[in-house]
Design a protein around this motif. Structure first.
Motif, mmCIF file in Angstrom:
data_model
loop_
_atom_site.group_PDB
_atom_site.id
_atom_site.type_symbol
_atom_site.label_atom_id
_atom_site.label_comp_id
_atom_site.label_asym_id
_atom_site.label_seq_id
_atom_site.Cartn_x
_atom_site.Cartn_y
_atom_site.Cartn_z
ATOM 1 N N GLU A 92 33.838 75.438 59.426
ATOM 2 C CA GLU A 92 33.994 75.932 60.794
ATOM 3 C C GLU A 92 32.669 75.946 61.550
ATOM 4 O O GLU A 92 32.635 75.780 62.767
ATOM 5 N N GLN A 93 31.561 76.154 60.837
ATOM 6 C CA GLN A 93 30.252 76.171 61.464
ATOM 7 C C GLN A 93 29.404 75.015 60.934
ATOM 8 O O GLN A 93 29.695 74.449 59.885
ATOM 9 N N ARG A 94 28.350 74.696 61.683
ATOM 10 C CA ARG A 94 27.442 73.660 61.208
ATOM 11 C C ARG A 94 26.766 74.124 59.927
ATOM 12 O O ARG A 94 26.398 75.294 59.783
ATOM 13 N N LEU A 95 26.639 73.199 58.990
ATOM 14 C CA LEU A 95 26.040 73.552 57.708
ATOM 15 C C LEU A 95 24.567 73.883 57.875
ATOM 16 O O LEU A 95 23.826 73.163 58.546
ATOM 17 N N GLN A 96 24.156 74.990 57.275
ATOM 18 C CA GLN A 96 22.757 75.377 57.328
ATOM 19 C C GLN A 96 21.930 74.461 56.428
ATOM 20 O O GLN A 96 22.453 73.809 55.533
ATOM 21 N N LEU A 97 20.613 74.461 56.696
ATOM 22 C CA LEU A 97 19.714 73.620 55.902
ATOM 23 C C LEU A 97 19.810 73.969 54.420
ATOM 24 O O LEU A 97 19.796 73.085 53.557
ATOM 25 N N ARG A 98 19.948 75.264 54.119
ATOM 26 C CA ARG A 98 20.069 75.709 52.733
ATOM 27 C C ARG A 98 21.312 75.117 52.073
ATOM 28 O O ARG A 98 21.289 74.722 50.907
ATOM 29 N N THR A 99 22.399 75.036 52.841
ATOM 30 C CA THR A 99 23.638 74.466 52.305
ATOM 31 C C THR A 99 23.526 72.952 52.155
ATOM 32 O O THR A 99 24.021 72.372 51.191
ATOM 33 N N LEU A 100 22.866 72.315 53.126
ATOM 34 C CA LEU A 100 22.704 70.857 53.063
ATOM 35 C C LEU A 100 21.905 70.438 51.835
ATOM 36 O O LEU A 100 22.107 69.348 51.303
ATOM 37 N N TYR A 101 20.993 71.309 51.407
ATOM 38 C CA TYR A 101 20.193 70.988 50.226
ATOM 39 C C TYR A 101 20.704 71.689 48.976
ATOM 40 O O TYR A 101 20.043 71.675 47.950
ATOM 41 N N ARG A 102 21.884 72.316 49.080
ATOM 42 C CA ARG A 102 22.520 72.832 47.868
ATOM 43 C C ARG A 102 22.912 71.628 47.018
ATOM 44 O O ARG A 102 23.557 70.706 47.489
ATOM 45 N N GLY A 103 22.519 71.648 45.797
ATOM 46 C CA GLY A 103 22.786 70.503 44.939
ATOM 47 C C GLY A 103 21.590 69.585 44.811
ATOM 48 O O GLY A 103 21.679 68.570 44.120
ATOM 49 N N TYR A 104 20.458 69.942 45.485
ATOM 50 C CA TYR A 104 19.267 69.092 45.334
ATOM 51 C C TYR A 104 18.823 69.066 43.872
ATOM 52 O O TYR A 104 18.583 68.010 43.304
ATOM 53 N N GLY A 105 18.744 70.278 43.279
ATOM 54 C CA GLY A 105 18.326 70.362 41.879
ATOM 55 C C GLY A 105 19.263 69.607 40.959
ATOM 56 O O GLY A 105 18.822 68.855 40.092
ATOM 57 N N SER A 106 20.582 69.810 41.162
ATOM 58 C CA SER A 106 21.557 69.134 40.291
ATOM 59 C C SER A 106 21.562 67.632 40.521
ATOM 60 O O SER A 106 21.786 66.853 39.587
ATOM 61 N N THR A 107 21.315 67.202 41.767
ATOM 62 C CA THR A 107 21.259 65.768 42.049
ATOM 63 C C THR A 107 20.031 65.144 41.395
ATOM 64 O O THR A 107 20.107 64.062 40.806
ATOM 65 N N VAL A 108 18.896 65.835 41.485
ATOM 66 C CA VAL A 108 17.683 65.337 40.836
ATOM 67 C C VAL A 108 17.879 65.297 39.326
ATOM 68 O O VAL A 108 17.502 64.323 38.660
ATOM 69 N N ILE A 109 18.488 66.359 38.771
ATOM 70 C CA ILE A 109 18.743 66.409 37.327
ATOM 71 C C ILE A 109 19.681 65.276 36.904
ATOM 72 O O ILE A 109 19.545 64.698 35.827
ATOM 73 N N ARG A 110 20.638 64.941 37.786
ATOM 74 C CA ARG A 110 21.536 63.814 37.491
ATOM 75 C C ARG A 110 20.834 62.484 37.664
ATOM 76 O O ARG A 110 20.956 61.577 36.830
#
Length: 274
Positions: free
Chosen positions: A134-152
């Motif tokens: 419903e709202q624009r994604l915050q920067l924190r949400t946009l980078y949620r998964g950065y750690g898991s993506t790097v780990i992958r």
């Protein structure tokens, strides 16, 4: 004399940069757009909301917008970093240590590319799974998964790129000439297939983190917590959800990607001698 040599090295580095930039961006964009439906199916199969609720077989190009924007710079920045590190260190280090250079270059390339790749992946996968924010994604949400993506992606790069270089080297020694773009593509697709099998559980965890509710606590979106939760609910089968479309898509994608990458590099090298 030294001034001329420095000028030549500068030109070579610039040409290598441009070659990696163009070939990486072009190969990444073409492959991401072509194989997007398989990626959508993989995301929906891995979704904690269920395959049907996440869209099933409907609108397989849902979420293509962010990919069209982010695909080229993400692929380009990876190969600029990867080839740049190789160009700097390989001439100065004995050949038996080149695998370490390839691993280091791939790891750093993945970490830098993820700065662009992660927010694109978050927006893409949420759209693929029909999650309407419903709202624009915050920067924190946009980078949620950065750690898991790097780990992958770190294991993916650490395994795939050295394997690709190793397979090409073995074939080069066997035929006693440089690999053609097609032969390089075959080496690339084999290395991608092997790596994809090994990293699927990490990809499942990464997808679920990106598709999780925006107000979930940080502890609940840790990769270790996600892996345990998936295993507890669905066992080993859950950890390899989306395995078939991911492996099939990545293998074919890898072949096309490396074929385009190698061919464009070959063309660029003739235009911009390295």
């Amino acid at each position: 004399m030294f001034h001329e040599q420095d000028s030549a090295n500068t030109v070579n580095m610039k040409n290598s940069f441009l070659t990696s930039l163009i070939s990486g961006a072009l190969a990444g964009t073409i492959c991401d757009l072509t194989f997007f439906p398989l990626d959508t199916l993989k995301t929906r199969l891995q979704s904690q909301h269920g395959f049907i609720k996440s869209g099933g077989y409907k609108r397989l190009y849902q979420g293509i917008g962010p990919v069209m924007v982010g695909s080229a710079p993400s692929a380009a920045i990876f190969f600029v970093t990867y080839e740049g590190i190789k160009d700097v260190f390989q001439p100065r280090i004995p050949q038996q240590y080149h695998t370490l250079i390839h691993m280091t270059a791939a790891a750093l390339g993945e970490m830098v590319a993820c700065l662009i790749r992660v927010p694109v992946e978050v927006m893409k996968q949420r759209k693929q799974a029909f999650i309407h924010d419903e709202q624009r994604l915050q920067l924190r949400t946009l980078y949620r998964g950065y750690g898991s993506t790097v780990i992958r992606d770190l294991p993916f790069g650490l395994i795939q790129m050295p394997l690709w270089e190793y397979f090409k080297l073995c074939w080069k020694r066997h035929v006693e000439r440089d690999c053609t773009p097609m032969e390089g593509a075959i080496c690339g697709s084999v290395s991608v297939a092997i790596t994809t099998v090994m990293t699927t559980p990490l990809d499942v965890a990464k997808t679920r983190i990106m598709l999780s509710n925006t107000n979930e606590k940080k502890e609940e979106t840790r990769i270790s917590v996600m892996l345990k939760d998936v295993y507890r609910k669905n066992g080993v089968r859950g950890l390899f959800a989306g395995f078939l479309p991911r492996t099939t898509g990545f293998t074919i994608n890898g072949f096309v990607f490396f074929a385009i990458y190698e061919k464009v590099r070959e063309i660029c090298t003739t235009v911009l001698p390295l």
